[in-house]
Design an enzyme around this catalytic site. Sequence first.
Site, mmCIF file in Angstrom:
data_model
loop_
_atom_site.group_PDB
_atom_site.id
_atom_site.type_symbol
_atom_site.label_atom_id
_atom_site.label_comp_id
_atom_site.label_asym_id
_atom_site.label_seq_id
_atom_site.Cartn_x
_atom_site.Cartn_y
_atom_site.Cartn_z
ATOM 1 N N LYS A 1 0.848 -1.203 0.000
ATOM 2 C CA LYS A 1 0.000 0.000 0.000
ATOM 3 C C LYS A 1 0.876 1.243 0.000
ATOM 4 C CE LYS A 1 -3.783 -2.485 2.036
ATOM 5 N NZ LYS A 1 -4.413 -3.017 3.224
ATOM 6 N N GLN B 1 -5.049 -2.037 9.310
ATOM 7 C CA GLN B 1 -4.806 -3.345 8.688
ATOM 8 C C GLN B 1 -5.363 -4.459 9.573
ATOM 9 O OE1 GLN B 1 -3.311 -3.840 5.540
ATOM 10 N NE2 GLN B 1 -4.113 -5.884 5.899
ATOM 11 N N ASP C 1 -11.579 2.033 3.401
ATOM 12 C CA ASP C 1 -11.863 0.605 3.209
ATOM 13 C C ASP C 1 -13.375 0.372 3.079
ATOM 14 O OD1 ASP C 1 -9.747 -1.133 2.955
ATOM 15 O OD2 ASP C 1 -9.372 -1.314 5.105
#
Length: 296
Positions: free
Chosen positions: A52, A96, A119
């Site tokens: 990322k 994460q 997300d």
Amino acid sequence: MAQRIDGKRISAELREQVRREVALLGGQGISVCLAVMIVGEDPASKIYVRNKKKACEELGIQSQEYALPAETSQEALLDLVEQLNQDPAVNGILVQLPLPAHIDEKSVLEAISPKKDVDAFHPINVGRIMIGSYDFLPCTPAGCMELIHSTGTEVSGKRCVVVGRSNIVGKPMAMLLLHESGTVTVCHSRTENLAEICRSADILVAAAGKAGLITGDMIKPGAVVIDVGMNRDGEGGLCGDVDAASAEPVAGWLTPVPGGVGPMTITMLMRNTVTAARLQWRQTARALPSSTRQGD
Ligand code: NAD
């Protein structure tokens, strides 16, 4: 023989669009920044975070990484999330997953400001996706939709089957297909007659996390098959949920693993981060007195 849906190429094209958009915003004095938090030492998570960060660098997006020790308390993590929520320089926040067992994942995801939730896991964003009025789409299903579109296949009216009902892949995937007027069936571990249902699909999305679950005899000739699965094969290599050898002679289109859905997921994250920056900038501009406002 199935045509290959080249996720790497499609992802590279979309990343180029994102890069141009970031440069355009930069020209207006607007920077784009993603903050990523990782708790603990999970090797797979570390690779995802590194990828990322690399994607951000390539596209001109600033990134902040917070690598926290496994024993970090939930309170400390929530404090950091709140600090990033309040920081106007941070546009997107990503925690994460998975988190260590002593941290309640749900509380952390719900603490992220919905405006910075790139997300799209916050219940408010999940609800918005449900009613078809959203700013962000969850990255993997959004990437799958791009791959389906790349084949030129119209979803409208098609029989779509999604194998898997997780909150991050299966359920939102079904919702996105429904928004495009597909007739959608969701299968899961308790589904009876999985093969028969899969065989009815013009568009089949496999997201069960079971290597080789979908074999050629479960595929309708000519179907578009999207393989989300990321599993380890006997030799430690990466493989999907679809048995490529038996699926290729039957499917019309098929995504490879690796090189299919995987590259799209991070690209969609980058796109969401730019969307977040644009939305936050517009909101700030609206809040300013009109004499100090710049063109929107
Ligand atoms: P999950 O374990 O949360 O959900 C799996 C789903 O599959 C469940 O709903 C379960 O009911 C269903 N399932 C399991 N076995 C089944 C069977 N035999 N028949 C029918 N349904 C069955 O997994 P997830 O997070 O949704 O991920 C699914 C897969 O996609 C995993 O392999 C994961 O690694 C992969 N994934 C890939 C990406 C990517 O970027 N390529 C992103 C997210 C997930």
